[in-house]
Design an enzyme around this catalytic site. Structure first.
Site, short mmCIF file in Angstrom:
data_model
loop_
_atom_site.label_atom_id
_atom_site.label_comp_id
_atom_site.label_asym_id
_atom_site.label_seq_id
_atom_site.Cartn_x
_atom_site.Cartn_y
_atom_site.Cartn_z
N HIS A 39 0.84 -1.20 0.00
CA HIS A 39 0.00 0.00 0.00
C HIS A 39 0.88 1.24 0.00
O HIS A 39 2.09 1.14 0.13
CB HIS A 39 -0.91 0.01 1.24
N HIS A 46 -5.84 -1.63 4.13
CA HIS A 46 -5.59 -0.45 3.30
C HIS A 46 -4.83 -0.80 2.03
O HIS A 46 -3.84 -1.50 2.03
CB HIS A 46 -4.88 0.67 4.04
N HIS A 68 4.77 7.30 2.74
CA HIS A 68 5.55 6.07 2.57
C HIS A 68 4.86 5.12 1.60
O HIS A 68 3.67 5.29 1.31
CB HIS A 68 5.75 5.35 3.91
N HIS A 99 0.70 -1.31 14.82
CA HIS A 99 -0.27 -0.23 14.67
C HIS A 99 -1.55 -0.56 15.43
O HIS A 99 -1.92 -1.74 15.55
CB HIS A 99 -0.68 -0.10 13.20
N TYR A 139 9.22 1.32 9.94
CA TYR A 139 9.37 2.38 8.94
C TYR A 139 10.84 2.70 8.80
O TYR A 139 11.57 2.77 9.79
CB TYR A 139 8.64 3.65 9.39
N GLU A 169 8.11 1.10 4.25
CA GLU A 169 7.62 0.35 5.41
C GLU A 169 7.65 -1.14 5.09
O GLU A 169 7.38 -1.51 3.93
CB GLU A 169 6.18 0.77 5.74
#
Ligand code: FES
Lengths: 114, 303
Positions: free
Chosen positions: B148, B196, B210, B242, B251, B261
């Site tokens: 993503h 996502h 990112h 997260h 990251y 990431e």
């Protein structure tokens, strides 16, 4: 070896062959506000008051424009001193992150705080 | 169905050779094509020709490519984008190496997105017949595939409306300033079953926060961290987890300062899954669940 003096605190440390300003400061127990550490974000941008620096690794010319270079701006995360230099941080102060490293590498650890 | 997934990320880099080490040796992507100022890469578990393009000159995002299921999806998307008020342009076969006809759209956030249906088929490194679970000669992290991207925009609400009305994505997690009538400051949207396929947070238009690679699990994230230490990669945050997406993460920055990431885990989401809401006062926990603190870099650095 060239020395780096950081204003406004007046902290001074030596650099080793090929070391960037940021690497020399980190090795000496000091830190300040940085981002990518790779010359791409501009967060570390500071002003070179005295001396000259090289950029052995390319930095983005959108991050540090020719005009900025001409007026003394530099990116300490990628800048390698050519001789003794003095740098003024922008909106930031140098912090002593390790009094142990500062005492080993000779920088004045009574200045700056963690 | 429309958009199937993120297909490629095209970014600018200041030094193609330094980037070659990072993307090739540290991350372990394979070079599939080169021009004097570009390198095209793919991950070992990706079928299509490429998923990352590096272009020499500066930093930041050039464009994102999303693959659609049917070529007729392109007409429908072009129509909807024009009705939305976006500038669109037809791209023809060859305007991107190995990619067929498509539609290029300038988003409300000024980012460029390309939709396409055809791209040269290369196949994964383990093949389709009695495949092994991984190729035995992986290099570095050995990333299987991209996952993503997160971009910044001045008006997240307009951006969310674009991705849902024009591209058929659905919001999976959202951050608002406050419940009841608060402003939207971030949205994590999906066109697949992952939390996502695109995300955006409030910030400067046209910028990249990112792009991410998908890894198998937490152990693979830790292994990636080891490789980053060996290769002197500049790490931003992690390993941590997260709250938003529940994914595990590190990251880090490429040699030019673009943030990457490695991401694993998360959960499955479906067309009928209701969106999850976070309030801005819990943002630090949403982003870094374990440490519950946002570092200044994470919200201020984009390229
Ligand atoms: S820390 Fe990003 S340019 Fe120096």
């Amino acid at each position: 070896m060239p020395s780096v003096t950081i204003q406004p605190d007046g902290i001074r440390t030596d650099t080793r062959e090929g070391e960037t300003v940021l690497q020399a400061l980190s090795r000496s127990g000091y830190g300040f506000r940085v981002g990518c550490r790779r010359g791409g974000c501009g967060i570390c941008k500071a002003d070179l008051l005295d001396g000259e620096v090289d950029y052995p690794v390319a930095v983005s010319d959108t991050t540090l424009t020719d005009g900025e270079r001409a007026t003394g701006a530099c990116l300490p995360c990628r800048a390698v001193p050519r001789g003794d230099i003095t740098i003024q941080l922008r909106d930031d102060k140098l912090r002593c992150c390790s009094t142990l490293l500062a005492s080993i590498y000779g920088a004045d650890s009574t200045k700056g705080s963690c | 169905m429309g958009v199937m997934r993120l297909g490629y990320v095209h970014v600018r880099v200041t030094d193609l050779e330094a980037s070659r080490f990072h993307y090739g040796e540290t991350l372990g992507m394979k070079v599939v094509h080169e021009t004097p100022n570009q390198i095209y890469y793919k991950g070992w578990d990706e079928f299509d020709h490429h998923s990352v393009v590096l272009e020499e000159g500066g930093v930041g995002l050039v464009k994102l490519g999303y693959k659609v299921e049917k070529s007729t999806d392109l007409d429908a998307i072009e129509n909807r984008a024009q009705n939305f008020g976006c500038i669109t342009e037809r791209m023809s076969t060859g305007s991107n190496v190995a990619v067929g006809d498509g539609v290029r759209i300038v988003l409300p956030s000024e980012h460029v997105v390309e939709l396409y249906h055809e791209i040269d088929y290369v196949g994964t490194e383990v093949g389709l017949l009695n495949p092994d679970p991984f190729p035995r000669h992986l290099v570095g992290v050995g990333v299987p595939r991209i996952d993503h991207a997160l971009i910044t925009c001045e008006d997240p609400a307009a951006q969310e409306r674009f991705f849902s009305e024009v591209l058929g994505f659905r919001p999976v997690e959202r951050v608002v300033t406050e419940l009841d009538d608060g402003d939207l400051i971030g949205s994590w949207m999906s066109c697949t079953n992952t939390p996502h396929d695109i995300a955006f947070i409030k910030g400067e238009n046209g910028k990249l926060h990112h792009f991410a690679y998908n890894l198998t699990d937490w152990t693979a994230i830790k292994h990636a961290g080891g490789i980053f230490a060996m290769d002197d990669v500049s790490v931003d945050v992690g390993p941590t987890q997260h709250g938003i997406t529940r994914g595990e993460t590190i990251y880090f920055f490429d040699p030019s300062g673009n943030r990457n990431e490695v991401f694993s885990g998360g959960y499955q989401t479906f067309a009928d899954s209701p969106p999850i809401t976070w309030t801005a006062d819990q943002l630090a926990k949403g982003i870094f669940y374990i440490g519950r603190e946002l570092n200044e870099r994470f919200t201020s650095i984009v390229t």
